[in-house]
Scaffold this active site. Structure first.
Site, mmCIF file in Angstrom:
data_model
loop_
_atom_site.group_PDB
_atom_site.id
_atom_site.type_symbol
_atom_site.label_atom_id
_atom_site.label_comp_id
_atom_site.label_asym_id
_atom_site.label_seq_id
_atom_site.Cartn_x
_atom_site.Cartn_y
_atom_site.Cartn_z
ATOM 1 N N TYR A 174 0.837 -1.201 0.000
ATOM 2 C CA TYR A 174 0.000 0.000 0.000
ATOM 3 C C TYR A 174 0.870 1.248 0.000
ATOM 4 O O TYR A 174 2.043 1.208 0.343
ATOM 5 C CB TYR A 174 -0.977 0.014 1.182
ATOM 6 C CG TYR A 174 -0.387 0.401 2.518
ATOM 7 C CD1 TYR A 174 -0.384 1.729 2.936
ATOM 8 C CD2 TYR A 174 0.154 -0.552 3.366
ATOM 9 C CE1 TYR A 174 0.153 2.097 4.166
ATOM 10 C CE2 TYR A 174 0.686 -0.199 4.598
ATOM 11 C CZ TYR A 174 0.687 1.128 4.997
ATOM 12 O OH TYR A 174 1.221 1.484 6.206
ATOM 13 N N CYS A 175 0.248 2.346 -0.435
ATOM 14 C CA CYS A 175 0.918 3.647 -0.425
ATOM 15 C C CYS A 175 -0.130 4.695 -0.061
ATOM 16 O O CYS A 175 -1.028 4.408 0.711
ATOM 17 C CB CYS A 175 1.585 3.925 -1.786
ATOM 18 S SG CYS A 175 0.436 4.020 -3.171
ATOM 19 N N ALA A 176 -0.043 5.871 -0.625
ATOM 20 C CA ALA A 176 -1.023 6.919 -0.327
ATOM 21 C C ALA A 176 -2.268 6.781 -1.198
ATOM 22 O O ALA A 176 -3.391 6.914 -0.720
ATOM 23 C CB ALA A 176 -0.405 8.295 -0.500
ATOM 24 N N GLY A 212 -2.383 4.307 -4.155
ATOM 25 C CA GLY A 212 -2.469 3.038 -4.887
ATOM 26 C C GLY A 212 -1.569 2.975 -6.104
ATOM 27 O O GLY A 212 -1.388 1.902 -6.675
ATOM 28 N N ILE A 269 -3.644 3.926 1.690
ATOM 29 C CA ILE A 269 -3.678 3.588 3.110
ATOM 30 C C ILE A 269 -5.095 3.642 3.688
ATOM 31 O O ILE A 269 -5.509 2.744 4.420
ATOM 32 C CB ILE A 269 -2.693 4.464 3.935
ATOM 33 C CG1 ILE A 269 -2.655 4.009 5.396
ATOM 34 C CG2 ILE A 269 -2.980 5.941 3.783
ATOM 35 C CD1 ILE A 269 -1.580 4.673 6.240
#
Length: 102
Positions: free
Chosen positions: A67-69, A71, A94
């Protein structure tokens, strides 16, 4: 998604399915983003470092939910991991992943 399910069956990119398989949650955001808040027990490897730290992920011998901020970076991370033989999916941003994890 209905057409894909009809053609290929149920999607295997389901976060709940990966959690059941004992997946590792991988945060691929920057150090400052991670310090600003992250999913509990997430492994942190920024996407820029992932190529050099692949063995660290492979040694876990577990599926991965990246995951990131938003996608985007986690999509790149999941693609890289898959190309190197790691069972990985893009968990998205997230906020979205946190809702899926409950």
């Amino acid at each position: 998604m209905g057409l894909l399910n009809a053609l290929f069956g149920k999607s295997t990119n389901n976060v709940a399915d990966y959690i059941e398989k004992g997946a590792v949650i991988l945060d691929v955001r920057t150090h400052s983003e991670y310090q600003g808040g992250h999913i509990k027990n997430a492994l942190h490897i920024p996407v820029q470092e992932l190529g050099n730290r692949l063995n660290e992920v492979k040694k876990l011998n577990k599926p991965v939910i990246a995951y990131c901020a938003s996608g985007m970076r986690s999509g790149s991370a999941a693609s890289l991991l898959k190309s190197k033989g790691v069972d990985a999916i893009n968990g998205g941003g997230i906020g979205s992943l946190q809702r899926k994890l409950g």
